[in-house]
Design a protein around this motif. Structure first.
Motif, PDB file in Angstrom:
ATOM      1  N   PHE A  21       0.837  -1.199   0.000  1.00 23.33           N
ATOM      2  CA  PHE A  21       0.000   0.000   0.000  1.00 23.33           C
ATOM      3  C   PHE A  21       0.877   1.257   0.000  1.00 23.33           C
ATOM      4  O   PHE A  21       0.661   2.176  -0.802  1.00 23.33           O
ATOM      5  N   ALA A  22       1.876   1.298   0.864  1.00 21.89           N
ATOM      6  CA  ALA A  22       2.774   2.454   0.937  1.00 21.89           C
ATOM      7  C   ALA A  22       3.531   2.636  -0.378  1.00 21.89           C
ATOM      8  O   ALA A  22       3.680   3.763  -0.866  1.00 21.89           O
ATOM      9  N   ALA A  23       4.011   1.539  -0.963  1.00 22.65           N
ATOM     10  CA  ALA A  23       4.741   1.628  -2.230  1.00 22.65           C
ATOM     11  C   ALA A  23       3.839   2.161  -3.339  1.00 22.65           C
ATOM     12  O   ALA A  23       4.260   3.001  -4.148  1.00 22.65           O
ATOM     13  N   GLU A  24       2.608   1.689  -3.377  1.00 18.60           N
ATOM     14  CA  GLU A  24       1.672   2.152  -4.399  1.00 18.60           C
ATOM     15  C   GLU A  24       1.371   3.637  -4.229  1.00 18.60           C
ATOM     16  O   GLU A  24       1.394   4.409  -5.192  1.00 18.60           O
ATOM     17  N   LEU A  25       1.094   4.060  -2.989  1.00 12.71           N
ATOM     18  CA  LEU A  25       0.767   5.468  -2.766  1.00 12.71           C
ATOM     19  C   LEU A  25       1.976   6.363  -3.018  1.00 12.71           C
ATOM     20  O   LEU A  25       1.830   7.492  -3.511  1.00 12.71           O
ATOM     21  N   ALA A  26       3.190   5.877  -2.709  1.00 11.81           N
ATOM     22  CA  ALA A  26       4.403   6.639  -3.032  1.00 11.81           C
ATOM     23  C   ALA A  26       4.534   6.783  -4.546  1.00 11.81           C
ATOM     24  O   ALA A  26       4.863   7.868  -5.052  1.00 11.81           O
ATOM     25  N   ALA A  27       4.257   5.710  -5.282  1.00 13.67           N
ATOM     26  CA  ALA A  27       4.325   5.756  -6.746  1.00 13.67           C
ATOM     27  C   ALA A  27       3.278   6.719  -7.315  1.00 13.67           C
ATOM     28  O   ALA A  27       3.518   7.372  -8.334  1.00 13.67           O
ATOM     29  N   GLN A  28       2.134   6.806  -6.650  1.00 15.57           N
ATOM     30  CA  GLN A  28       1.090   7.742  -7.077  1.00 15.57           C
ATOM     31  C   GLN A  28       1.426   9.181  -6.696  1.00 15.57           C
ATOM     32  O   GLN A  28       0.782  10.120  -7.153  1.00 15.57           O
ATOM     33  N   GLY A  29       2.400   9.355  -5.792  1.00 15.37           N
ATOM     34  CA  GLY A  29       2.772  10.687  -5.337  1.00 15.37           C
ATOM     35  C   GLY A  29       1.898  11.230  -4.229  1.00 15.37           C
ATOM     36  O   GLY A  29       1.886  12.437  -3.978  1.00 15.37           O
ATOM     37  N   VAL A  30       1.170  10.345  -3.519  1.00 18.95           N
ATOM     38  CA  VAL A  30       0.273  10.809  -2.454  1.00 18.95           C
ATOM     39  C   VAL A  30       0.644  10.274  -1.071  1.00 18.95           C
ATOM     40  O   VAL A  30      -0.051  10.558  -0.099  1.00 18.95           O
ATOM     41  N   TRP A  31       1.730   9.501  -0.961  1.00 25.71           N
ATOM     42  CA  TRP A  31       2.084   8.912   0.338  1.00 25.71           C
ATOM     43  C   TRP A  31       2.373   9.983   1.384  1.00 25.71           C
ATOM     44  O   TRP A  31       2.010   9.849   2.546  1.00 25.71           O
ATOM     45  N   ASP A  32       3.010  11.090   0.989  1.00 28.93           N
ATOM     46  CA  ASP A  32       3.320  12.155   1.954  1.00 28.93           C
ATOM     47  C   ASP A  32       2.069  12.859   2.458  1.00 28.93           C
ATOM     48  O   ASP A  32       2.120  13.553   3.468  1.00 28.93           O
ATOM     49  N   ASP A  33       0.954  12.688   1.778  1.00 26.05           N
ATOM     50  CA  ASP A  33      -0.317  13.288   2.191  1.00 26.05           C
ATOM     51  C   ASP A  33      -1.256  12.269   2.824  1.00 26.05           C
ATOM     52  O   ASP A  33      -2.442  12.551   2.996  1.00 26.05           O
ATOM     53  N   THR A  34      -0.738  11.093   3.150  1.00 23.32           N
ATOM     54  CA  THR A  34      -1.554   9.990   3.663  1.00 23.32           C
ATOM     55  C   THR A  34      -1.189   9.670   5.100  1.00 23.32           C
ATOM     56  O   THR A  34      -0.018   9.653   5.459  1.00 23.32           O
ATOM     57  N   VAL A  35      -2.203   9.401   5.912  1.00 24.45           N
ATOM     58  CA  VAL A  35      -2.004   8.916   7.274  1.00 24.45           C
ATOM     59  C   VAL A  35      -2.777   7.614   7.417  1.00 24.45           C
ATOM     60  O   VAL A  35      -3.968   7.554   7.102  1.00 24.45           O
ATOM     61  N   VAL A  36      -2.099   6.576   7.853  1.00 21.18           N
ATOM     62  CA  VAL A  36      -2.714   5.271   8.122  1.00 21.18           C
ATOM     63  C   VAL A  36      -2.738   5.094   9.632  1.00 21.18           C
ATOM     64  O   VAL A  36      -1.707   5.258  10.289  1.00 21.18           O
TER      65      VAL A  36
END
Length: 137
Positions: A73-88
Motif C-alpha cells: 500500500f505504501a509503495a503504491e501510494l508513493a508511486a502515485q505521489g500521495v504517500w506524503d499526504d496519507t495517514v494510516v
C-alpha cells in the motif's frame, strides 16, 4: 466495477491475495481515483479480524500479512505521489498478553495498541515505556 477497472495501479504486482491486501489494493485504487478527481480529503477503512488467538500461535503469520499489505500500500501510494499526504491509523479494541499461554496462544492483555504510518509521519518511535520484564511474576 467500471470506475474501479478504469483506475490502474502503478505497482499492482506487489499486493498479495489476503483479505487485507485486497482491501488496501481497493483503497489505493479509490485514492488514485479521488486524486484524479481533485477530492480534498478521503477517509477509508479496512478490517483485519481474528486476532483472538487463545489456542494457536498464528500471530506471526497475521503480522506478516499486515506488514506485507501495508508495504504494498505504501509503495503504491508513493508511486502515485500521495504517500506524503496519507495517514494510516491502526487500532485494536483490546490488547494481547506479551507472552504465550500454556497452549502456545495468547490471552487478553492489559493495554490496547495503535500505530500511525504515513509519508510525513515521524516514525521509528515508541510512545510510552516498554516493560523491562515480560514474565508473569
Amino acid at each position: 466495477d467500471a470506475m474501479y477497472d478504469a483506475v490502474p495501479l502503478i505497482t499492482v504486482s506487489d499486493f498479495g491475495d489476503s483479505s487485507i491486501d485486497e482491501q488496501l489494493e481497493s483503497a489505493a485504487r479509490l485514492l488514485a481515483y479521488h486524486a484524479a478527481a481533485g477530492t480534498e480529503r478521503v477517509v477509508l477503512t479496512a478490517t483485519m479480524p481474528n486476532w483472538d488467538t487463545h489456542t494457536t500461535d498464528s500471530l506471526n503469520s497475521r503480522f506478516a500479512d499486515l506488514s506485507d499489505a501495508l508495504a504494498a500500500f505504501a509503495a503504491e501510494l508513493a508511486a502515485q505521489g500521495v504517500w506524503d499526504d496519507t495517514v494510516v491509523v491502526g487500532l485494536s479494541e483490546f490488547g494481547r498478553a506479551l507472552g504465550p499461554n500454556s497452549v502456545g496462544g495468547t490471552d487478553h492483555g492489559w493495554s490496547g495498541h495503535a500505530f500511525v504510518a504515513g509519508g510525513a509521519v515521524r516514525g521509528a518511535r515508541v510512545v510510552g515505556s516498554y516493560p523491562a520484564d515480560l514474565s508473569d511474576d
